[in-house]
Design a protein around this motif. Structure first.
Motif, PDB file in Angstrom:
ATOM      1  N   LEU A   1       0.856  -1.177   0.000  1.00  0.00           N
ATOM      2  CA  LEU A   1       0.000   0.000   0.000  1.00  0.00           C
ATOM      3  C   LEU A   1       0.891   1.224   0.000  1.00  0.00           C
ATOM      4  N   LEU A   2       0.578   2.164  -0.873  1.00  0.00           N
ATOM      5  CA  LEU A   2       1.308   3.422  -0.964  1.00  0.00           C
ATOM      6  C   LEU A   2       0.364   4.538  -0.570  1.00  0.00           C
ATOM      7  N   ALA A   3       0.759   5.309   0.433  1.00  0.00           N
ATOM      8  CA  ALA A   3      -0.075   6.404   0.930  1.00  0.00           C
ATOM      9  C   ALA A   3       0.621   7.727   0.652  1.00  0.00           C
ATOM     10  N   LEU A   4      -0.088   8.630  -0.021  1.00  0.00           N
ATOM     11  CA  LEU A   4       0.386   9.997  -0.180  1.00  0.00           C
ATOM     12  C   LEU A   4      -0.087  10.749   1.048  1.00  0.00           C
ATOM     13  N   ILE A   5       0.868  11.282   1.823  1.00  0.00           N
ATOM     14  CA  ILE A   5       0.591  11.876   3.126  1.00  0.00           C
ATOM     15  C   ILE A   5       0.879  13.369   3.107  1.00  0.00           C
ATOM     16  N   GLU A   6      -0.111  14.155   3.537  1.00  0.00           N
ATOM     17  CA  GLU A   6       0.136  15.569   3.809  1.00  0.00           C
ATOM     18  C   GLU A   6       0.608  15.638   5.251  1.00  0.00           C
TER      19      GLU A   6
ATOM     20  N   GLU B   1       4.785  13.541   1.806  1.00  0.00           N
ATOM     21  CA  GLU B   1       5.697  12.414   1.765  1.00  0.00           C
ATOM     22  C   GLU B   1       4.898  11.182   1.346  1.00  0.00           C
ATOM     23  N   VAL B   2       5.594  10.124   0.973  1.00  0.00           N
ATOM     24  CA  VAL B   2       4.940   8.862   0.636  1.00  0.00           C
ATOM     25  C   VAL B   2       5.345   7.841   1.690  1.00  0.00           C
ATOM     26  N   ILE B   3       4.360   7.144   2.201  1.00  0.00           N
ATOM     27  CA  ILE B   3       4.621   6.046   3.131  1.00  0.00           C
ATOM     28  C   ILE B   3       4.108   4.775   2.475  1.00  0.00           C
TER      29      ILE B   3
END
Length: 171
Positions: free
Chosen positions: A83-88, A141-143
């Motif tokens: 899973l790739l999460a785009l995080i603010e 960032e991407v987690i």
């Protein structure tokens, strides 16, 4: 999509209830998010255990309206997904009405997108995530995390910053 994910956790954890502020730590421990002491203990316990999978995120580039990145996973099981999460990283909201009317609320680690990636043979590849129209590389960032689809366990995780990327590349 987030409600579906929360319901999936209820099935994995054999729980009859979902609620807010619910917190799931490493896909296996569920608790009330406002119970700070229990939350910190659950996180510490999770961090004390070695990861079952090793995830690497690299070659992060921004092209117009998307971010491209390379991933590599070692030690994953057959039923693991990435899973790739785009995080603010943080934001504030000025609330006009309701129980918080007139207040300014602070938020951290806001998931703006969550993408499921089926791991391919060799467990590496290149993926992309569509960026929001107001994307600023300093604020995001991407987690990535590897999750077992049979029981919800998070077996590995990594973070990628938008280093040396200008906001102009994202337009």
């Amino acid at each position: 999509e987030y409600s579906k994910r929360q319901n999936q956790y209820a099935r994995w954890l054999k729980s009859s209830s979902i609620y807010t502020p619910q917190v799931i730590v490493n896909g296996r421990t569920e608790l009330v998010g406002s119970e700070e002491g229990k939350l910190r203990n659950a996180i510490k316990t999770g961090l004390d255990k070695p990861a079952k999978s090793e995830l690497t995120l690299s070659n992060v580039t921004v092209e117009h309206d998307k971010v491209n990145l390379k991933y590599s996973v070692a030690g994953s099981a057959n039923n693991d997904i990435l899973l790739l999460a785009l995080i603010e990283k943080n934001a504030t909201t000025k609330v006009e009405r309701g129980e918080n009317g007139g207040r300014t609320l602070s938020h951290v680690q806001i998931v703006s997108q969550l993408k499921n990636v089926q791991l391919k043979s060799g467990n590496s590849g290149i993926e992309n995530i569509i960026l929001p129209h107001d994307f600023d590389p300093k604020k995001y960032e991407v987690i990535g995390f590897v999750q077992n689809t049979a029981n919800g366990e998070i077996t590995g995780a990594a973070k990628a910053e938008f280093a040396n990327v200008s906001a102009n590349n994202a337009k």
